[in-house]
Design an enzyme around this catalytic site. Structure first.
Site, short mmCIF file in Angstrom:
data_model
loop_
_atom_site.label_atom_id
_atom_site.label_comp_id
_atom_site.label_asym_id
_atom_site.label_seq_id
_atom_site.Cartn_x
_atom_site.Cartn_y
_atom_site.Cartn_z
N THR A 176 44.84 33.59 19.02
CA THR A 176 43.56 33.77 19.69
C THR A 176 42.72 34.76 18.91
O THR A 176 43.25 35.55 18.12
CB THR A 176 43.76 34.27 21.12
OG1 THR A 176 44.40 35.55 21.07
CG2 THR A 176 44.62 33.31 21.91
N GLU A 319 44.74 27.97 23.47
CA GLU A 319 45.88 27.73 24.36
C GLU A 319 45.96 26.30 24.88
O GLU A 319 46.98 25.92 25.48
CB GLU A 319 45.80 28.69 25.56
CG GLU A 319 46.08 30.14 25.22
CD GLU A 319 44.83 30.94 24.85
OE1 GLU A 319 44.86 32.17 24.92
OE2 GLU A 319 43.82 30.29 24.46
N LYS A 428 27.79 40.69 38.15
CA LYS A 428 28.01 40.76 39.60
C LYS A 428 26.91 41.61 40.21
O LYS A 428 26.89 42.84 40.07
CB LYS A 428 29.39 41.34 39.88
CG LYS A 428 30.51 40.46 39.31
CD LYS A 428 31.87 41.10 39.44
CE LYS A 428 32.93 40.21 38.80
NZ LYS A 428 34.27 40.83 38.79
N TRP A 433 27.37 36.30 42.04
CA TRP A 433 27.60 36.15 40.61
C TRP A 433 26.38 35.53 39.94
O TRP A 433 25.80 34.55 40.42
CB TRP A 433 28.81 35.24 40.35
CG TRP A 433 30.13 35.90 40.64
CD1 TRP A 433 30.33 37.18 41.06
CD2 TRP A 433 31.41 35.30 40.53
NE1 TRP A 433 31.67 37.43 41.21
CE2 TRP A 433 32.36 36.29 40.89
CE3 TRP A 433 31.86 34.05 40.15
CZ2 TRP A 433 33.73 36.05 40.89
CZ3 TRP A 433 33.23 33.79 40.15
CH2 TRP A 433 34.15 34.79 40.51
#
Length: 531
Positions: A176, A319, A428, A433
């Site tokens: 990653t 992944e 937030k 959101w």
């Protein structure tokens, strides 16, 4: 009772054997960094792969050893994928755009034995060589020296039988990008890679067959090159590689070789648009463009579609090998208006067979597929990670095999998934959101905006409010008021940024994504007007 069918191990070398046997004369073309052109075919790539396998064994490389590459897209790199994997080794693609400390950590953590690299990265190799503790052999991929890739493979006869074994053995290792903490390794198996390739060639995914002329602009070191090296062999495509990603070079090569399929991150297509606007030259044969790596702005999708190009908007991760979803057209596509079609493509698409998705709230409760209820995106499937490489923290999944992607998403009633943010990038505000991704994409839709990044900054009343950082297009003097006016027709009023700051450039990760961690650190003390 057992079935009566043959037990056929799904191993990666069967892909290159298939390509060489069934599509042996289908071209594999490389445009090198110095402007030279090399023409080979699948039969030639297979020969080079077998000879590389012999050469690696002559160096003492054994089954399971990691062999690293630090190289751009070209025919030698393609052959290296199959040669390393074919002799039982584990291919490890290194991203040269990472910081030195990250590269050292990754190579040492992987315990790489050999490094195959392009001359363009010689300064990196020279700088890090003394710190790479496990690498014994260095091979130049595109040079003519005695220890070059070409010299090494030409010294072998190619009389070589691929290593056989269980399809669940490892074949490839990718790390990653590691924007926080150390990068983590994802170890793919032969089985997962072959099944992933089977999914990729489907019409609803990359739509590949032997007529396809494919130019992957996504580097082979980015998330397994999106699996195209494996899927391309399965379908017998004509591959066109460029070792440089300059828009003028790419566009000319696309037209010379009549490229029909291409794939890259949004910044690639931004660069191509700049070239088209400056010169009038554009890719004339493109039929399908796949955009992934980060969310594609609606304006980008719309421009490509108005040019008659089908756009596949993809989502995935290292992944997930990396394909998780792809922007397949719905059954009622032909009945939709153009704007409705763009709306659909702007989402990240549907899962191919093999991947399952769900969205859960903070309590772990699965959310309805209503296009409104957002939460953390989970996935599972035969090419999704189970645990990170040499990680003692245990499985990366829960008891039901669900992997938490770290993305925030909604799933619509028709099954299409839409990323609204990374969990750590959501703004937030007042308990609600705000999607930084949607804000950024709306801002980039302004004709004078080259790039934009939205982050949350502290606010005494609302906890966080959006700060929008904007890179103007060259020659533009667009104002904050003009951008706010543009956004007013794109997002909810309470989403509008409390401040807009113009910057010369924005930081990116090694894979071209906006580096929000750096921006949040840089602007952590930014003060918003509270009146």
């Amino acid at each position: 009772m057992l079935g009566s069918m043959q037990d056929f191990e799904l191993r990666v070398p069967r892909l290159i054997d298939h390509a060489a046997r069934e599509y042996g004369d289908r071209p594999v073309i490389t445009r090198w960094a110095d402007g030279r052109e090399a023409r080979s075919d699948w039969a030639g790539v297979a020969r080079d792969a077998r000879r590389l396998a012999q050469a690696l064994e002559a160096l003492g490389i054994k089954r399971g050893d990691r062999v690293a590459t630090m190289a751009m897209n070209h025919g030698h790199h393609l052959a290296a994928w199959y040669g390393v994997i074919g002799m039982g080794g584990v291919l490890h693609t290194l991203n040269p755009r990472l910081f030195d400390d990250q590269l050292v950590y990754i190579a040492n953590h992987a315990e790489d034995r050999v490094l195959l690299y392009d001359r363009a990265f010689q300064p990196i190799v020279d700088r890090l060589r003394d710190r790479l503790t496990s690498i014994d052999h260095y091979v130049v991929m595109d040079g003519d020296c005695p220890d070059s890739f070409r010299a090494m493979v030409d010294a072998q006869d190619g009389d070589y039988a691929w290593a056989e074994g269980d399809e669940r053995e490892p074949c490839m290792l990718c790390y990653t990008s590691g924007t926080t903490g150390n990068p983590k390794g994802v170890l793919y198996s032969h089985r997962s890679s072959v099944i992933h390739a089977m999914a990729e060639i489907q019409p609803a995914v990359f739509g590949l067959d032997t007529r396809s002329v494919v130019m992957p602009i996504v580097p082979m070191f980015h998330a397994a090159g999106w699996g195209l090296n494996f899927a391309g062999a399965m379908a017998g495509v004509k591959f066109v590689f460029s070792a440089v990603n300059e828009p003028a070079v790419l566009c000319a090569l696309m037209n010379d070789e009549k490229v029909t399929h291409s794939a890259g991150v949004p910044t690639v297509w931004m660069g191509m648009f700049g070239h088209i606007d400056a010169t009038g030259e554009q890719p004339r044969h493109l039929e399908l463009v796949t955009i992934g790596g980060s969310a594609a702005p609606r304006a980008m999708i719309e421009r490509l579609m108005r040019s008659g190009i089908r756009v596949n908007h993809a989502w995935g991760m290292t992944e997930t090998s990396p394909i998780g979803t792809m922007g397949a057209r719905s059954a009622d596509w032909d009945d939709l208006t153009f704007d409705q079609q763009v709306d659909q493509v702007a989402r990240q698409g549907r899962v191919p067979f093999g991947v399952e998705l769900r969205v859960v709230d903070d309590d772990g409760t699965e959310q309805p597929r209503d296009g409104v209820s957002s939460g953390r995106l989970h996935c599972r499937g035969p090419w999704v990670i189970q645990r990170y490489f040499q990680d003692e923290s245990g499985p990366a999944i829960d008891g039901d095999n669900w992997f938490d992607t770290g993305d925030v998403a909604v799933i619509h009633p028709d099954g299409t998934m839409q990323i609204t943010d990374r969990a750590k990038d959501v703004i937030k505000s007042g308990g609600e959101w705000i999607s930084s991704v949607e804000l950024e994409n709306a801002a980039v839709g302004h004709p004078d905006v080259a790039e934009a990044a939205a982050i949350g900054v502290d606010h005494p009343k609302w906890d966080e409010r959006p700060l929008l950082l904007v890179v103007r297009k060259p020659g533009s003097e667009v104002t904050a008021a003009a951008i706010t006016g543009h956004l007013s027709g794109q997002v909810a009023r309470w989403w509008l940024p409390d401040a807009i700051v113009f910057v010369d450039s924005l930081p990116h990760t090694a894979t071209g994504k906006l580096l929000k961690t750096a921006l949040r650190e840089q602007y952590k003390d930014f003060t918003l007007a509270t009146a």
